[in-house]
Design an enzyme around this catalytic site. Structure first.
Site, PDB file in Angstrom:
ATOM      1  N   VAL A  22       0.825  -1.205   0.000  1.00 18.18           N
ATOM      2  CA  VAL A  22       0.000   0.000   0.000  1.00 18.18           C
ATOM      3  C   VAL A  22       0.863   1.260   0.000  1.00 18.18           C
ATOM      4  O   VAL A  22       0.713   2.135  -0.839  1.00 18.18           O
ATOM      5  CB  VAL A  22      -0.950   0.007   1.222  1.00 18.18           C
ATOM      6  CG1 VAL A  22      -1.664   1.346   1.328  1.00 18.18           C
ATOM      7  CG2 VAL A  22      -1.959  -1.126   1.118  1.00 18.18           C
ATOM      8  N   ASP A  40      10.927   2.974   5.819  1.00 19.00           N
ATOM      9  CA  ASP A  40      10.538   1.646   6.268  1.00 19.00           C
ATOM     10  C   ASP A  40      11.645   1.106   7.178  1.00 19.00           C
ATOM     11  O   ASP A  40      12.827   1.386   6.946  1.00 19.00           O
ATOM     12  CB  ASP A  40      10.323   0.693   5.080  1.00 19.00           C
ATOM     13  CG  ASP A  40       9.483  -0.524   5.449  1.00 19.00           C
ATOM     14  OD1 ASP A  40       8.309  -0.578   5.029  1.00 19.00           O
ATOM     15  OD2 ASP A  40       9.994  -1.409   6.165  1.00 19.00           O
ATOM     16  N   THR A 125      -5.917   0.199   8.397  1.00 23.31           N
ATOM     17  CA  THR A 125      -7.288  -0.157   8.742  1.00 23.31           C
ATOM     18  C   THR A 125      -7.406  -0.451  10.229  1.00 23.31           C
ATOM     19  O   THR A 125      -6.714  -1.322  10.755  1.00 23.31           O
ATOM     20  CB  THR A 125      -7.740  -1.388   7.938  1.00 23.31           C
ATOM     21  OG1 THR A 125      -7.584  -1.119   6.546  1.00 23.31           O
ATOM     22  CG2 THR A 125      -9.193  -1.720   8.232  1.00 23.31           C
ATOM     23  N   CYS A 265      -6.603  -7.944   4.522  1.00 24.08           N
ATOM     24  CA  CYS A 265      -7.769  -7.051   4.584  1.00 24.08           C
ATOM     25  C   CYS A 265      -9.054  -7.805   4.896  1.00 24.08           C
ATOM     26  O   CYS A 265      -9.532  -7.796   6.024  1.00 24.08           O
ATOM     27  CB  CYS A 265      -7.903  -6.284   3.275  1.00 24.08           C
ATOM     28  SG  CYS A 265      -6.621  -5.047   3.019  1.00 24.08           S
ATOM     29  N   ARG A 336       0.729 -13.187   3.013  1.00 20.84           N
ATOM     30  CA  ARG A 336       0.229 -12.950   4.373  1.00 20.84           C
ATOM     31  C   ARG A 336      -1.187 -13.486   4.544  1.00 20.84           C
ATOM     32  O   ARG A 336      -2.074 -13.202   3.747  1.00 20.84           O
ATOM     33  CB  ARG A 336       0.250 -11.450   4.692  1.00 20.84           C
ATOM     34  CG  ARG A 336       1.632 -10.864   4.896  1.00 20.84           C
ATOM     35  CD  ARG A 336       1.546  -9.363   5.116  1.00 20.84           C
ATOM     36  NE  ARG A 336       1.058  -8.682   3.929  1.00 20.84           N
ATOM     37  CZ  ARG A 336       0.766  -7.370   3.903  1.00 20.84           C
ATOM     38  NH1 ARG A 336       0.897  -6.654   5.001  1.00 20.84           N
ATOM     39  NH2 ARG A 336       0.347  -6.813   2.783  1.00 20.84           N
TER      40      ARG A 336
END
Length: 459
Positions: A22, A40, A125, A265, A336
């Site tokens: 993302v 990162d 999220t 997600c 993942r």
């Protein structure tokens, strides 16, 4: 001159914290218009980006080579930016409760390097309240700055769909929110720099947080319904795909299909919502029911495969099964929370040897997360069953007649015999219906597979 104007004139920079599937595409998109720092904590990932390599395959190596993003793992460089976007994953723990460790850690890092006049926008999220009730206090503590005075906060849920080249940051309406009207306007204008289709201004941060978490919960429930239909129709010996094609002719029928629901997600976000609901004294009925169905689908697929093997008179303990595709979705290297691993583990419980073939999957992550070394297609021989779990583009060119050579019976089949069978619509007696082919997403034509003599099954 406000912060937006300073960013556009390149007097100020923005930062992206978290450069995964993302964050990295967001950083690259902004870098075409303004100055961007890409941060990162993963040093290996940063080195790959600096070398012009895109491990996510989201934008491609050529784009990474030519981007002006300042990739770094030096947190001190965050002090050079005034507009910060936090885009780190928010997984769940083993007990399926929210794991806010990544977002808390990223917030601490940013807090240590936050300067006066900054705006921080979270994209991760979360359930309603996390930004203001958990992240803001961390920022204040680590920075020594005062919320609403020295820095402002907003929330804009990520909507990038990994592996999807059509629905990108530029083409998806961006929901934005801010702690006050001034912040909202600046956040909206900054995102409008790269979002061609515009933004939607949510009335509060909590509304924006809630909007994101229900998007995936809704999709999860719809897929769970399709998975339940698949279970029912399989018991009735009715082809689910054929049923959905017929029902889909109605204008308002929702176009969903059964499958394994994993990833970071859809398979995770509903638990964030139900966790918060339980804190408020409400226990979810529909959402958790859908989650249970989807969480159990790996076991269902494995058990269905075993039943097919038994009907084909195969010895289960010691049987050999090849699985094509292990990522959580097609054409994406992300492994993942992939539910294909549930199928693998369940089959291995029966004493079945499993080979995994996936040229797309991130091999390092696959080994680190699941201790799986993928095989090549050439190594797939002498199988009792073949499962096509993920419909990667790389698998689309595989023909049904080629798959026969992957089975133990392949020594008795030649291409001429296969062609004759296909032409005359006669079942291949030499295959004896003992080649179990599991086609989860319906990549192949069912009738053709059955004509060729496969013991065929799909969701």
């Amino acid at each position: 001159m406000n912060l937006y104007e300073k960013i556009v004139s390149r007097e100020e920079k923005i930062s992206l914290i978290g450069l995964g599937y993302v964050g990295m595409p967001i950083a690259v998109a902004f870098a075409k218009k303004i100055d961007v720092i890409g941060f990162d904590v993963n040093k290996e990932k940063i080195e790959l980006y600096k070398q012009g390599i895109d491990p996510t395959k989201e934008v491609g190596n050529e784009v990474i080579k030519n981007t002006t993003v300042d990739f770094t793992c030096d947190e001190a460089k965050l002090r050079d930016a005034k507009f910060h976007i936090v885009a780190v994953p928010t997984p769940v723990k083993a007990d399926r409760t929210p794991d806010l460790t990544p977002v808390k850690s990223a917030t601490k890092t940013l807090g240590r390097n936050l300067t006066k006049g900054s705006i921080v926008v979270f994209e991760s999220t979360v359930y309603p309240g996390v930004t203001e009730e958990i992240c803001v206090p961390i920022l204040e503590k680590e920075s020594g700055l005062k919320y609403g005075v020295d820095f402002k906060v907003g929330y804009s849920p990520e909507r990038i769909n990994p592996g999807d080249q059509e629905h990108r940051l530029e083409t998806i309406i961006k929901v934005v929110s801010g702690m006050d009207e001034v912040t909202l306007e600046i956040v909206a204008k900054v995102y409008e720099i790269v979002v061609d289709v515009g933004v939607f201004k949510a009335e509060s941060i909590k509304v924006a947080e809630a909007a994101k978490v229900i998007e995936n919960a809704q999709r999860d429930i719809n897929i769970a319904f399709m998975n339940e239909l698949s279970i029912i129709f399989n018991k009735m010996d009715v082809d689910t795909k054929a049923v959905l094609e017929a029902a889909g002719t109605k204008w308002n029928f929702l176009n969903f299909s059964p499958g394994l629901v994993g990833g970071h997600c859809i398979g995770v976000d509903p638990y964030y919502l139900t966790y918060k609901a339980e804190q408020e004294g409400y226990y979810s009925q529909i959402i958790l029911s859908g989650r249970k169905i989807n969480d159990d689908m790996g076991k269902y697929v494995a058990e269905s495969t075993v039943k097919k093997l038994i009907k084909a008179k195969k010895q289960i303990n010691g049987a050999r099964v090849a699985i094509f595709g292990v990522t959580f979705k097609e054409n994406c290297p992300d492994v993942r929370n992939t539910k294909v691993v549930d199928v693998i583990k369940e089959l291995e419980e029966y004493g079945i040897e499993v080979k995994v073939i996936d040229p797309v999957a991130d091999k390092e992550d696959l080994w680190h997360e699941y201790k799986i070394h993928p095989s090549t297609i050439d190594e797939v021989q002498g199988m009792d069953a073949v499962i096509f779990a993920v419909p990667h583009e790389e698998f689309k060119d595989i023909e049904l007649k080629e798959i026969i050579n992957m089975f133990k019976t392949s020594e008795y089949i030649d291409s001429k015999a296969i062609s004759e069978v296909s032409a005359t619509n006669e079942l291949s007696s030499s295959m004896d219906n003992d080649c179990v082919l599991i086609d989860l997403k319906g990549m192949f034509d069912r009738k053709e597979a059955e004509i060729l003599g496969y013991n065929y099954w799909r969701l």
